[in-house]
Design a protein around this motif. Structure first.
Motif, PDB file in Angstrom:
ATOM      1  N   ARG A  92       8.893 -13.185  16.703  1.00 20.17           N
ATOM      2  CA  ARG A  92      10.086 -13.248  15.865  1.00 20.17           C
ATOM      3  C   ARG A  92      10.732 -14.616  16.089  1.00 20.17           C
ATOM      4  NH1 ARG A  92      14.210 -10.376  17.043  1.00 20.17           N
ATOM      5  NH2 ARG A  92      14.975 -10.149  14.902  1.00 20.17           N
ATOM      6  N   ILE A  93      10.766 -15.415  15.025  1.00 24.48           N
ATOM      7  CA  ILE A  93      11.195 -16.798  15.147  1.00 24.48           C
ATOM      8  C   ILE A  93      12.339 -17.080  14.182  1.00 24.48           C
ATOM      9  CG2 ILE A  93      10.489 -19.215  14.983  1.00 24.48           C
ATOM     10  CD1 ILE A  93       7.638 -18.324  15.589  1.00 24.48           C
ATOM     11  N   ALA A  94      13.431 -17.615  14.703  1.00 23.94           N
ATOM     12  CA  ALA A  94      14.552 -18.050  13.877  1.00 23.94           C
ATOM     13  C   ALA A  94      14.457 -19.554  13.678  1.00 23.94           C
ATOM     14  CB  ALA A  94      15.882 -17.698  14.540  1.00 23.94           C
ATOM     15  N   ILE A  95      14.674 -19.989  12.451  1.00 21.91           N
ATOM     16  CA  ILE A  95      14.688 -21.411  12.133  1.00 21.91           C
ATOM     17  C   ILE A  95      16.071 -21.749  11.584  1.00 21.91           C
ATOM     18  CG2 ILE A  95      13.687 -23.236  10.711  1.00 21.91           C
ATOM     19  CD1 ILE A  95      11.099 -21.552  10.682  1.00 21.91           C
ATOM     20  N   ILE A  96      16.746 -22.670  12.228  1.00 20.17           N
ATOM     21  CA  ILE A  96      18.089 -23.058  11.812  1.00 20.17           C
ATOM     22  C   ILE A  96      17.987 -24.319  10.971  1.00 20.17           C
ATOM     23  CG2 ILE A  96      20.395 -23.690  12.592  1.00 20.17           C
ATOM     24  CD1 ILE A  96      19.818 -22.234  15.206  1.00 20.17           C
TER      25      ILE A  96
ATOM     26  N   LEU B 121      11.772 -25.868   6.260  1.00 19.74           N
ATOM     27  CA  LEU B 121      10.970 -25.123   5.289  1.00 19.74           C
ATOM     28  C   LEU B 121       9.479 -25.225   5.584  1.00 19.74           C
ATOM     29  CD1 LEU B 121      12.844 -25.967   1.960  1.00 19.74           C
ATOM     30  CD2 LEU B 121      12.840 -23.790   3.195  1.00 19.74           C
ATOM     31  N   VAL B 122       9.000 -26.411   5.959  1.00 24.38           N
ATOM     32  CA  VAL B 122       7.585 -26.546   6.306  1.00 24.38           C
ATOM     33  C   VAL B 122       7.262 -25.697   7.530  1.00 24.38           C
ATOM     34  CG1 VAL B 122       5.790 -28.131   7.092  1.00 24.38           C
ATOM     35  CG2 VAL B 122       7.346 -28.830   5.288  1.00 24.38           C
ATOM     36  N   THR B 123       8.156 -25.704   8.513  1.00 25.32           N
ATOM     37  CA  THR B 123       7.950 -24.883   9.706  1.00 25.32           C
ATOM     38  C   THR B 123       7.882 -23.410   9.346  1.00 25.32           C
ATOM     39  OG1 THR B 123       9.190 -26.510  11.002  1.00 25.32           O
ATOM     40  CG2 THR B 123       8.813 -24.366  12.019  1.00 25.32           C
ATOM     41  N   ALA B 124       8.816 -22.960   8.513  1.00 32.22           N
ATOM     42  CA  ALA B 124       8.842 -21.559   8.110  1.00 32.22           C
ATOM     43  C   ALA B 124       7.581 -21.176   7.347  1.00 32.22           C
ATOM     44  CB  ALA B 124      10.073 -21.286   7.252  1.00 32.22           C
ATOM     45  N   ALA B 125       7.162 -22.030   6.419  1.00 29.55           N
ATOM     46  CA  ALA B 125       5.979 -21.728   5.626  1.00 29.55           C
ATOM     47  C   ALA B 125       4.726 -21.672   6.489  1.00 29.55           C
ATOM     48  CB  ALA B 125       5.816 -22.778   4.518  1.00 29.55           C
ATOM     49  N   ALA B 126       4.602 -22.607   7.422  1.00 31.06           N
ATOM     50  CA  ALA B 126       3.424 -22.644   8.284  1.00 31.06           C
ATOM     51  C   ALA B 126       3.385 -21.444   9.230  1.00 31.06           C
ATOM     52  CB  ALA B 126       3.404 -23.950   9.081  1.00 31.06           C
ATOM     53  N   LEU B 127       4.527 -21.121   9.834  1.00 31.61           N
ATOM     54  CA  LEU B 127       4.570 -19.985  10.752  1.00 31.61           C
ATOM     55  C   LEU B 127       4.391 -18.667  10.002  1.00 31.61           C
ATOM     56  CD1 LEU B 127       7.490 -21.146  13.072  1.00 31.61           C
ATOM     57  CD2 LEU B 127       5.054 -21.038  13.652  1.00 31.61           C
TER      58      LEU B 127
ATOM     59  N   HIS C 194       3.772 -14.855  11.746  1.00 29.69           N
ATOM     60  CA  HIS C 194       5.001 -14.682  12.518  1.00 29.69           C
ATOM     61  C   HIS C 194       6.109 -14.130  11.617  1.00 29.69           C
ATOM     62  CE1 HIS C 194       3.449 -16.800  16.048  1.00 29.69           C
ATOM     63  NE2 HIS C 194       2.952 -17.707  15.212  1.00 29.69           N
ATOM     64  N   ALA C 195       7.031 -13.419  12.217  1.00 26.55           N
ATOM     65  CA  ALA C 195       8.196 -12.895  11.493  1.00 26.55           C
ATOM     66  C   ALA C 195       9.279 -13.966  11.532  1.00 26.55           C
ATOM     67  CB  ALA C 195       8.684 -11.612  12.139  1.00 26.55           C
ATOM     68  N   VAL C 196       9.495 -14.616  10.399  1.00 24.13           N
ATOM     69  CA  VAL C 196      10.349 -15.798  10.340  1.00 24.13           C
ATOM     70  C   VAL C 196      11.661 -15.492   9.629  1.00 24.13           C
ATOM     71  CG1 VAL C 196      10.525 -18.178   9.529  1.00 24.13           C
ATOM     72  CG2 VAL C 196       8.329 -17.297  10.330  1.00 24.13           C
ATOM     73  N   THR C 197      12.748 -16.023  10.175  1.00 26.40           N
ATOM     74  CA  THR C 197      14.065 -15.953   9.539  1.00 26.40           C
ATOM     75  C   THR C 197      14.647 -17.357   9.498  1.00 26.40           C
ATOM     76  OG1 THR C 197      14.487 -13.715  10.366  1.00 26.40           O
ATOM     77  CG2 THR C 197      16.398 -15.014   9.680  1.00 26.40           C
ATOM     78  N   ILE C 198      15.034 -17.822   8.299  1.00 24.80           N
ATOM     79  CA  ILE C 198      15.691 -19.129   8.172  1.00 24.80           C
ATOM     80  C   ILE C 198      17.174 -18.909   7.955  1.00 24.80           C
ATOM     81  CG2 ILE C 198      15.759 -21.336   6.983  1.00 24.80           C
ATOM     82  CD1 ILE C 198      13.044 -20.893   5.933  1.00 24.80           C
TER      83      ILE C 198
ATOM     84  N   LEU D  38       7.923 -19.277   0.267  1.00 27.70           N
ATOM     85  CA  LEU D  38       8.320 -18.305   1.281  1.00 27.70           C
ATOM     86  C   LEU D  38       8.401 -16.897   0.701  1.00 27.70           C
ATOM     87  CD1 LEU D  38      11.185 -20.302   3.019  1.00 27.70           C
ATOM     88  CD2 LEU D  38       8.795 -20.112   3.749  1.00 27.70           C
ATOM     89  N   GLU D  39       8.147 -15.922   1.545  1.00 25.26           N
ATOM     90  CA  GLU D  39       8.271 -14.530   1.131  1.00 25.26           C
ATOM     91  C   GLU D  39       9.746 -14.180   0.923  1.00 25.26           C
ATOM     92  OE1 GLU D  39       6.431 -12.276   4.198  1.00 25.26           O
ATOM     93  OE2 GLU D  39       4.405 -13.060   3.803  1.00 25.26           O
ATOM     94  N   PRO D  40      10.036 -13.270   0.008  1.00 22.34           N
ATOM     95  CA  PRO D  40      11.431 -12.876  -0.241  1.00 22.34           C
ATOM     96  C   PRO D  40      12.100 -12.357   1.036  1.00 22.34           C
ATOM     97  CG  PRO D  40      10.000 -12.017  -1.952  1.00 22.34           C
ATOM     98  CD  PRO D  40       9.087 -12.557  -0.881  1.00 22.34           C
ATOM     99  N   GLY D  41      13.377 -12.684   1.184  1.00 22.28           N
ATOM    100  CA  GLY D  41      14.148 -12.174   2.314  1.00 22.28           C
ATOM    101  C   GLY D  41      14.094 -13.018   3.563  1.00 22.28           C
ATOM    102  N   ILE D  42      13.307 -14.103   3.556  1.00 21.81           N
ATOM    103  CA  ILE D  42      13.208 -14.954   4.740  1.00 21.81           C
ATOM    104  C   ILE D  42      14.392 -15.911   4.836  1.00 21.81           C
ATOM    105  CG2 ILE D  42      11.943 -16.945   5.657  1.00 21.81           C
ATOM    106  CD1 ILE D  42       9.373 -15.527   5.167  1.00 21.81           C
ATOM    107  N   LEU D  43      14.812 -16.463   3.698  1.00 19.14           N
ATOM    108  CA  LEU D  43      15.865 -17.479   3.691  1.00 19.14           C
ATOM    109  C   LEU D  43      17.234 -16.842   3.526  1.00 19.14           C
ATOM    110  CD1 LEU D  43      16.827 -20.423   3.580  1.00 19.14           C
ATOM    111  CD2 LEU D  43      16.237 -20.451   1.146  1.00 19.14           C
TER     112      LEU D  43
END
Length: 391
Positions: A2-6, A13-19, A24-28, A111-116
């Motif tokens: 579970r990774i949070a990106i601030i 965005l590149v980090t979120a897309a790659a992870l 990985h379960a990503v939250t921006i 990105l998948e819906p709900g990530i951002l």
């Protein structure tokens, strides 16, 4: 994990897309209520595309590009239009100039819906633990449901820009430094024929850059040595006042740009290099880690390299020990490369923005004497990127 990106800039965005691609379960978490690209054009060199390819994202960006500067004569000129040095076309073969809005939109759309999550101020713990406190930056019913809580993650990636509150919170901040110059940026309203010539024009304490976009419009920028926080009532008039006597088509490019499409920002970089990009389970990325002047066009490229390196090093990690080892390797390889490029960019800023008549004369003579092949080789070396060794 579970990774949070601030931060939802290009690096975030590149980090979120790659992870996300790696499962990985990503939250921006983005502070602004309407995230979008800041700036006009963006340069992506070979190292950016190599990094994107390594994490399976090259196809996301490829549709945004077609013709690069290799199709144009590029290099440095004097204000009267004489060429000082020309970069060999093969050194620019992989270079592309994009509109930041297009790149930002393509990455966000992947990105998948709900990530951002937008309108969320995310604060990290000072001890580097992967806990993020989220508060809303908007009022009423528009507040994101994530706001108003403290969430625990396995890892926090702070990509919150040069004024990173995360960097300060974990005790790694060294402050920022005003470079001594301001920059205007704009894009022509319609396609504009630059007659096969691009690159930069260097004067005394001033520069003007020309970069055609894939759709035929032209991204341009202008710089000037001025006191910090200087402004003008009409920034378009200010640019014309400084550059109208310079060679064609500089004046015409500015006139072909709507006033509201011209932005102005003072240029800053980190006051000194950070001693680490990692504190506990908080990782700094992009400008938060190594904000540099734009003189080499590598700000976005280094953020993309960060994202790819972190993603690849985390592949296959299972235990806390393995994750910690991956973070330490990220810190080692990324500090070495990004800080070297930041130093080089600052040095280039000093040369390009010099305003002493004698130094300008010496600079121009040295550029004329520099072999084009040597200039091309230097640019090619900077554009090489090798993926890190994976476990």
């Amino acid at each position: 994990m579970r990774i949070a990106i601030i931060g939802a800039g290009i690096g975030g965005l590149v980090t979120a897309a790659a992870l996300q691609r790696d499962g990985h379960a990503v939250t921006i978490l983005e502070r602004r209520p309407q995230p979008g690209a800041v700036g006009a054009g963006i340069s992506l060199f070979g190292n950016s595309f190599a990094a994107l390819e390594s994490v399976g994202l090259a196809d996301v960006v490829a549709p945004l590009t077609n013709q690069g500067p290799a199709k144009f004569r590029a290099g440095q000129r004097t204000p009267d239009g004489r060429w000082l040095v020309t970069v060999p076309p093969k050194s620019l073969a992989t270079t592309r100039i994009l509109h930041r809005v297009d790149l930002h939109g393509a990455l966000a759309g992947y990105l998948e819906p709900g990530i951002l999550h937008v309108g969320c101020q995310a604060d990290v713990a000072s001890d580097g633990s992967p806990t993020v406190t989220v508060t809303s930056t908007v009022d009423g019913d528009t507040a994101d449901p994530v706001a108003g809580s403290a969430a625990n993650f396995d890892l926090v990636v702070a990509a919150d820009g040069i004024q990173s509150s995360s960097r300060e919170a974990v005790g790694l901040d060294t402050g920022v430094r005003y470079s001594g110059y301001t920059a205007w940026r704009g894009i022509t309203t319609k396609p504009f024929d630059v007659h096969g010539e691009a690159g930069e024009t260097w004067g005394s304490g001033m520069r003007f850059g020309i970069a055609p976009l894939p759709d035929g419009r032209v991204y341009w920028f202008a710089t000037a040595n001025v006191p910090e926080s200087s402004t003008a009532d009409d920034e378009k008039v200010a640019v014309l006042g400084r550059f109208s006597s310079w060679h064609s088509p500089i004046r015409a490019l500015v006139e072909a740009t709507e006033t509201r499409a011209i932005s102005r920002h003072d240029i800053y970089d980190l006051a000194s290099p950070l001693t680490s990009f990692v504190r506990g389970r908080v990782v700094l990325l992009g400008d938060a880690a190594h904000a540099m002047t734009p003189d080499l066009g590598q700000g976005a490229g280094q953020a993309i390299e960060d994202a790819a390196t972190l993603t690849l090093l985390l592949r296959g990690t299972r235990t806390d020990t393995e994750v910690d080892a991956a973070l330490q390797e990220y810190d080692r390889v990324r500090r070495r490369r990004s800080q070297a490029i930041a130093r080089r960019s600052r040095s280039m800023s000093t040369i390009a923005q010099c305003d002493s008549p004698s130094r300008v004369k010496v600079r121009d003579i040295m550029l004329r004497l520099a072999p084009n092949a040597l200039v091309g080789a230097s640019a090619s070396r900077m554009q090489r990127w090798n993926p890190p060794r994976q476990r």
